[in-house]
Design a protein around this motif. Structure first.
Motif, PDB file in Angstrom:
ATOM      1  N   LEU A 106       0.805  -1.219   0.000  1.00  0.00           N
ATOM      2  CA  LEU A 106       0.000   0.000   0.000  1.00  0.00           C
ATOM      3  C   LEU A 106       0.839   1.271   0.000  1.00  0.00           C
ATOM      4  O   LEU A 106       0.507   2.246  -0.669  1.00  0.00           O
ATOM      5  CB  LEU A 106      -0.962  -0.004   1.195  1.00  0.00           C
ATOM      6  CG  LEU A 106      -2.039  -1.101   1.155  1.00  0.00           C
ATOM      7  CD1 LEU A 106      -2.986  -0.978   2.343  1.00  0.00           C
ATOM      8  CD2 LEU A 106      -2.822  -1.070  -0.158  1.00  0.00           C
ATOM      9  N   GLY A 107       1.957   1.242   0.754  1.00  0.00           N
ATOM     10  CA  GLY A 107       2.829   2.419   0.807  1.00  0.00           C
ATOM     11  C   GLY A 107       3.406   2.740  -0.558  1.00  0.00           C
ATOM     12  O   GLY A 107       3.499   3.910  -0.947  1.00  0.00           O
ATOM     13  N   VAL A 108       3.794   1.703  -1.275  1.00  0.00           N
ATOM     14  CA  VAL A 108       4.360   1.894  -2.619  1.00  0.00           C
ATOM     15  C   VAL A 108       3.282   2.431  -3.560  1.00  0.00           C
ATOM     16  O   VAL A 108       3.522   3.321  -4.373  1.00  0.00           O
ATOM     17  CB  VAL A 108       4.941   0.560  -3.160  1.00  0.00           C
ATOM     18  CG1 VAL A 108       5.487   0.752  -4.568  1.00  0.00           C
ATOM     19  CG2 VAL A 108       6.035   0.041  -2.236  1.00  0.00           C
ATOM     20  N   GLN A 109       2.076   1.878  -3.431  1.00  0.00           N
ATOM     21  CA  GLN A 109       0.974   2.333  -4.299  1.00  0.00           C
ATOM     22  C   GLN A 109       0.654   3.809  -4.061  1.00  0.00           C
ATOM     23  O   GLN A 109       0.333   4.543  -4.996  1.00  0.00           O
ATOM     24  CB  GLN A 109      -0.262   1.466  -4.063  1.00  0.00           C
ATOM     25  CG  GLN A 109      -0.062   0.021  -4.509  1.00  0.00           C
ATOM     26  CD  GLN A 109      -1.318  -0.833  -4.381  1.00  0.00           C
ATOM     27  OE1 GLN A 109      -2.328  -0.403  -3.831  1.00  0.00           O
ATOM     28  NE2 GLN A 109      -1.248  -2.055  -4.888  1.00  0.00           N
ATOM     29  N   GLU A 110       0.791   4.229  -2.792  1.00  0.00           N
ATOM     30  CA  GLU A 110       0.528   5.624  -2.478  1.00  0.00           C
ATOM     31  C   GLU A 110       1.575   6.513  -3.149  1.00  0.00           C
ATOM     32  O   GLU A 110       1.272   7.576  -3.691  1.00  0.00           O
ATOM     33  CB  GLU A 110       0.539   5.814  -0.960  1.00  0.00           C
ATOM     34  CG  GLU A 110      -0.082   7.114  -0.537  1.00  0.00           C
ATOM     35  CD  GLU A 110       0.038   7.334   0.958  1.00  0.00           C
ATOM     36  OE1 GLU A 110      -0.154   6.375   1.724  1.00  0.00           O
ATOM     37  OE2 GLU A 110       0.362   8.477   1.339  1.00  0.00           O
ATOM     38  N   LYS A 111       2.814   6.046  -3.103  1.00  0.00           N
ATOM     39  CA  LYS A 111       3.900   6.769  -3.751  1.00  0.00           C
ATOM     40  C   LYS A 111       3.676   6.841  -5.268  1.00  0.00           C
ATOM     41  O   LYS A 111       3.927   7.863  -5.891  1.00  0.00           O
ATOM     42  CB  LYS A 111       5.222   6.060  -3.465  1.00  0.00           C
ATOM     43  CG  LYS A 111       6.294   7.045  -3.171  1.00  0.00           C
ATOM     44  CD  LYS A 111       7.560   6.457  -2.667  1.00  0.00           C
ATOM     45  CE  LYS A 111       8.525   7.652  -2.601  1.00  0.00           C
ATOM     46  NZ  LYS A 111       9.803   7.370  -2.105  1.00  0.00           N
ATOM     47  N   GLN A 112       3.191   5.760  -5.828  1.00  0.00           N
ATOM     48  CA  GLN A 112       2.883   5.751  -7.264  1.00  0.00           C
ATOM     49  C   GLN A 112       1.865   6.838  -7.605  1.00  0.00           C
ATOM     50  O   GLN A 112       2.026   7.576  -8.579  1.00  0.00           O
ATOM     51  CB  GLN A 112       2.308   4.393  -7.690  1.00  0.00           C
ATOM     52  CG  GLN A 112       3.323   3.276  -7.788  1.00  0.00           C
ATOM     53  CD  GLN A 112       2.716   2.022  -8.431  1.00  0.00           C
ATOM     54  OE1 GLN A 112       1.581   2.029  -8.900  1.00  0.00           O
ATOM     55  NE2 GLN A 112       3.484   0.952  -8.440  1.00  0.00           N
ATOM     56  N   ARG A 113       0.823   6.914  -6.774  1.00  0.00           N
ATOM     57  CA  ARG A 113      -0.240   7.907  -7.041  1.00  0.00           C
ATOM     58  C   ARG A 113       0.297   9.334  -6.949  1.00  0.00           C
ATOM     59  O   ARG A 113      -0.038  10.195  -7.761  1.00  0.00           O
ATOM     60  CB  ARG A 113      -1.404   7.716  -6.065  1.00  0.00           C
ATOM     61  CG  ARG A 113      -2.205   6.458  -6.322  1.00  0.00           C
ATOM     62  CD  ARG A 113      -3.526   6.458  -5.569  1.00  0.00           C
ATOM     63  NE  ARG A 113      -3.373   6.388  -4.121  1.00  0.00           N
ATOM     64  CZ  ARG A 113      -3.238   5.259  -3.435  1.00  0.00           C
ATOM     65  NH1 ARG A 113      -3.240   4.085  -4.038  1.00  0.00           N
ATOM     66  NH2 ARG A 113      -3.101   5.271  -2.118  1.00  0.00           N
ATOM     67  N   GLU A 114       1.151   9.549  -5.944  1.00  0.00           N
ATOM     68  CA  GLU A 114       1.728  10.866  -5.725  1.00  0.00           C
ATOM     69  C   GLU A 114       2.530  11.321  -6.958  1.00  0.00           C
ATOM     70  O   GLU A 114       2.356  12.437  -7.449  1.00  0.00           O
ATOM     71  CB  GLU A 114       2.625  10.762  -4.497  1.00  0.00           C
ATOM     72  CG  GLU A 114       3.226  12.035  -3.996  1.00  0.00           C
ATOM     73  CD  GLU A 114       4.261  11.714  -2.908  1.00  0.00           C
ATOM     74  OE1 GLU A 114       3.988  10.850  -2.037  1.00  0.00           O
ATOM     75  OE2 GLU A 114       5.363  12.311  -2.961  1.00  0.00           O
ATOM     76  N   ARG A 143      -9.447   7.950 -10.726  1.00  0.00           N
ATOM     77  CA  ARG A 143      -9.575   8.885  -9.594  1.00  0.00           C
ATOM     78  C   ARG A 143      -8.488   9.980  -9.648  1.00  0.00           C
ATOM     79  O   ARG A 143      -8.795  11.170  -9.532  1.00  0.00           O
ATOM     80  CB  ARG A 143      -9.493   8.108  -8.282  1.00  0.00           C
ATOM     81  CG  ARG A 143      -9.985   8.884  -7.079  1.00  0.00           C
ATOM     82  CD  ARG A 143     -10.350   7.955  -5.916  1.00  0.00           C
ATOM     83  NE  ARG A 143      -9.249   7.090  -5.530  1.00  0.00           N
ATOM     84  CZ  ARG A 143      -8.230   7.457  -4.751  1.00  0.00           C
ATOM     85  NH1 ARG A 143      -8.196   8.673  -4.256  1.00  0.00           N
ATOM     86  NH2 ARG A 143      -7.269   6.613  -4.444  1.00  0.00           N
ATOM     87  N   VAL A 144      -7.242   9.546  -9.847  1.00  0.00           N
ATOM     88  CA  VAL A 144      -6.151  10.532  -9.947  1.00  0.00           C
ATOM     89  C   VAL A 144      -6.384  11.454 -11.148  1.00  0.00           C
ATOM     90  O   VAL A 144      -6.218  12.669 -11.060  1.00  0.00           O
ATOM     91  CB  VAL A 144      -4.770   9.836 -10.078  1.00  0.00           C
ATOM     92  CG1 VAL A 144      -3.676  10.854 -10.399  1.00  0.00           C
ATOM     93  CG2 VAL A 144      -4.421   9.073  -8.801  1.00  0.00           C
ATOM     94  N   MET A 145      -6.829  10.865 -12.257  1.00  0.00           N
ATOM     95  CA  MET A 145      -7.068  11.682 -13.455  1.00  0.00           C
ATOM     96  C   MET A 145      -8.137  12.740 -13.190  1.00  0.00           C
ATOM     97  O   MET A 145      -8.018  13.880 -13.639  1.00  0.00           O
ATOM     98  CB  MET A 145      -7.468  10.780 -14.634  1.00  0.00           C
ATOM     99  CG  MET A 145      -6.279   9.994 -15.204  1.00  0.00           C
ATOM    100  SD  MET A 145      -6.781   8.751 -16.421  1.00  0.00           S
ATOM    101  CE  MET A 145      -7.136   9.769 -17.856  1.00  0.00           C
TER     102      MET A 145
END
Ligand code: ZN
Length: 262
Positions: A106-114, A143-145
């Protein structure tokens, strides 16, 4: 009428091309390939994409960091991307996005989104389109888009792997759908449906080479020279001529990446 192929996604800096890169790239114009976008996936390949674009008239560069490589990004390395975005033959920010297939943490995925978000905004700032890589992350990608108002940042969802419904959502935001070798695979039912249902005006041709070689070369090293297999499959799926597939997708790519053509 553009009767040559516009290859929108290649990685010719890859070691798999070390033995014959020059000969292969030199042969492309004679093999009906008009333009190639060499896509960076980290800081090193971004640099190599720019070098290739300097070396060959018909190669353009996309600069960006792939979700699986965002670990290397921080404020100082980000500077490299900002400079790369200003290079005169940079035509896109990419490939950027989310990949939850390779990164489950999850931490890595959050970094990806950032960093996905940051690079989307970089594209907007420099008036460039984006090349989005999205795997097992359809909802978060959307969502990010939406958060960055992607309808104001044109782009392509490359190596498209989601449903028809999702494709229509992306198209509604003004996006293109990148289709390559996967459409020729025997288990490509979902992608064939996408290729049949969406407007041809929204499809871009791509290889993702050296990966994703089409049938009957599946598993081999891929290159832009195998795009005709993808064209043939698309012509069959849509029941139109190969010429129409080539000319319309070429026009689409020019519109997106070359702002109305060169
Ligand atoms: Zn790629």
């Amino acid at each position: 009428m553009h009767n040559k192929i516009f290859e929108t996604h290649a990685h010719y800096e890859d070691v798999k091309f070390d033995s014959d890169r020059e000969a292969l790239l030199a042969s492309l114009p004679k093999q009906n390939i008009e333009y190639v976008i060499n896509v960076g996936s980290n800081l090193e390949t971004t640099k190599r994409s720019i070098e290739l674009a300097k070396q060959y008239d018909y190669i353009f560069a996309a600069v960006g960091v792939h979700p699986s490589d965002v670990e290397e990004l921080d404020e100082s390395s980000y500077d490299v991307l900002e400079k790369a975005a200003k290079f005169e033959k940079t035509v896109a920010i990419g490939e950027i996005g989310l990949d939850y297939y390779w990164d489950k943490e999850l931490g890595v995925q959050e970094k990806q989104r950032e960093w996905f978000k940051r690079q989307m905004l970089l594209a907007k700032e420099h008036n460039l389109p984006v090349i989005i890589h999205s795997r097992d992350a359809a909802e978060d990608t959307m969502r990010v888009m939406k958060e960055v108002k992607a309808e104001e940042i044109p782009g392509v969802i490359h190596c498209y792997s989601y449903s028809v419904e999702m494709a229509k959502e992306f198209i509604k935001m003004g996006y293109y759908i990148g289709i390559g070798g996967v459409v020729t695979f025997k288990n490509a039912k979902k992608l064939i449906e996408v290729a049949a249902e969406i407007p041809l005006e929204r499809i871009l041709l791509e290889t993702d080479c050296p990966y994703m070689a089409p049938e009957p070369h599946r598993g081999e090293r891929n290159s832009s020279l195998y795009i005709p297999y993808v064209v043939e499959k698309l012509a069959e799926i849509r029941n139109i001529s190969k010429e129409e597939i080539i000319s319309t997708t070429n026009q689409n790519a020019r519109k997106l990446f070359l702002s109305g053509g060169v």
